[in-house]
Write an enzyme that holds these catalytic residues in place. Structure first.
Site, PDB file in Angstrom:
ATOM      1  N   SER A 143     -29.042  62.657  12.012  1.00 28.90           N
ATOM      2  CA  SER A 143     -29.406  64.074  11.901  1.00 28.90           C
ATOM      3  C   SER A 143     -29.025  64.772  13.203  1.00 28.90           C
ATOM      4  O   SER A 143     -28.775  64.117  14.224  1.00 28.90           O
ATOM      5  CB  SER A 143     -30.924  64.172  11.690  1.00 28.90           C
ATOM      6  OG  SER A 143     -31.398  65.475  11.928  1.00 28.90           O
ATOM      7  N   TYR A 156     -40.035  62.940  12.409  1.00 24.77           N
ATOM      8  CA  TYR A 156     -38.650  62.952  11.917  1.00 24.77           C
ATOM      9  C   TYR A 156     -37.681  62.846  13.086  1.00 24.77           C
ATOM     10  O   TYR A 156     -36.730  62.062  13.062  1.00 24.77           O
ATOM     11  CB  TYR A 156     -38.417  64.246  11.129  1.00 24.77           C
ATOM     12  CG  TYR A 156     -37.066  64.344  10.452  1.00 24.77           C
ATOM     13  CD1 TYR A 156     -36.833  63.739   9.224  1.00 24.77           C
ATOM     14  CD2 TYR A 156     -36.014  65.057  11.044  1.00 24.77           C
ATOM     15  CE1 TYR A 156     -35.593  63.838   8.595  1.00 24.77           C
ATOM     16  CE2 TYR A 156     -34.778  65.159  10.425  1.00 24.77           C
ATOM     17  CZ  TYR A 156     -34.577  64.542   9.194  1.00 24.77           C
ATOM     18  OH  TYR A 156     -33.344  64.642   8.586  1.00 24.77           O
ATOM     19  N   LYS A 160     -35.039  59.828  13.643  1.00 22.84           N
ATOM     20  CA  LYS A 160     -33.588  60.036  13.632  1.00 22.84           C
ATOM     21  C   LYS A 160     -32.974  59.758  15.011  1.00 22.84           C
ATOM     22  O   LYS A 160     -31.811  59.334  15.091  1.00 22.84           O
ATOM     23  CB  LYS A 160     -33.256  61.453  13.158  1.00 22.84           C
ATOM     24  CG  LYS A 160     -33.639  61.709  11.699  1.00 22.84           C
ATOM     25  CD  LYS A 160     -32.853  60.828  10.726  1.00 22.84           C
ATOM     26  CE  LYS A 160     -33.117  61.189   9.262  1.00 22.84           C
ATOM     27  NZ  LYS A 160     -32.334  60.384   8.325  1.00 22.84           N
TER      28      LYS A 160
END
Ligand code: NAP
Length: 251
Positions: A143, A156, A160
């Site tokens: 990401s 998150y 990532k």
């Protein structure tokens, strides 16, 4: 030149292929000639139809990727169904939005387990087979938050960022076995994952204003980079995190 990108005779296992980026990657790999094993918790009939439409084989393995447990079973089942496994796309992932002061342990664990733990153990199970077979391709979906901090998505971002590190760590170990481990870092793509951002007019406008390409990504925009990393064209490429972001990181 097209031989470099030809995936005929290869089998690709794609997690979370029922929708969004995973579906687009599965279809792009099938268009390049690969047969597909889709793995996920939701039926992937739409993807099955799209893969069949380009004349490739499709199998579906039902699995909940919120932990490490199904990894060995998934790889064994994929081999039982298609007899080979050449490409692993670790795409399945979730995002939970909250101020860092409010993040629950449950949300933290769900995100880290799905985005990181399952990715590692599936890579491990696939690599054991690929090493015996003489090589393979592992592609992780990272990401922009493998490079940046993000806003209100701390678990998150942690997951990532770890995916980027793990991509390099596994590449270091497995390159010598003929296994290429790399990652794609999608920018802002129009999928379920970003629905909340799109629905927020202020965030949506500020995101769009920063994208040099002047538009959000469509899932099909990821296909070419996925085929590249899955094909012989990338045989000497190891441990990269390739942004496909309309120029976002260049800004
Ligand atoms: P999406 O439409 O929400 O797709 C996520 C996929 O992961 C779905 O197939 C989902 O299955 C699957 N999944 C989630 N939890 C699972 C579990 N416990 N077991 C099995 N499958 C599970 O979002 P997307 O944008 O395509 O996301 C794909 C990947 O790209 C994710 O890793 C995401 O972090 C990453 N990404 C997306 C963007 C973006 O802008 N969209 C940007 C950077 C990175 P269900 O349909 O059953 O939920």
């Amino acid at each position: 030149m097209s031989e470099l990108f030809n995936l005929a005779g290869r089998t690709a296992l794609v997690t979370g292929a029922n929708t969004g980026l995973g579906q687009a990657i599965a279809v792009a790999l099938a268009q390049a000639g690969a047969d597909i094993v889709a793995v996920g918790r939701s039926d992937a009939a739409d993807t099955a139809a799209r893969v069949a439409a380009v004349g490739r084989r499709f199998d579906f393995i039902a699995a909940d990727l919120s932990g490490a447990e199904p990894a060995q079973r998934i790889v064994a089942e994929a081999l039982a169904r298609q007899g080979r496994l050449d490409i692993l796309i670790n795409n399945a992932g979730i995002i939970r939005r909250a101020d860092s002061l409010d993040v629950s342990e449950e949300d933290w664990d769900a995100v880290i387990n799905t985005n990181l733990k399952a990715l590692f153990f599936l890579s491990q199970a696939a690599a054991a087979h690929m090493a015996q077979q003489g090589g393979g391709k592992i592609i992780n979906v990272a990401s922009l938050l493998s490079f940046q901090g993000g806003i209100r998505v701390p678990a998150y971002t942690a997951s990532k960022s770890a995916v980027a590190g793990l991509t390099r760590a596994l590449a270091n170990e497995w390159a010598v076995k003929g296994i290429n481990v790399n990652a794609l870092a999608p920018g802002y793509f129009d999928t379920n994952n970003t629905a909340a951002l799109k629905a927020d007019p202020e965030r949506s406008a500020s995101i769009l204003a920063r994208i040099p390409a002047g538009r959000w990504g469509q899932p099909t925009d990821l296909g070419g980079a996925a085929v590249f990393l899955a094909s012989r064209a990338s045989d000497y490429v190891h441990g990269i995190v390739l942004p496909v972001d309309g120029g976002w990181l260049a800004r």
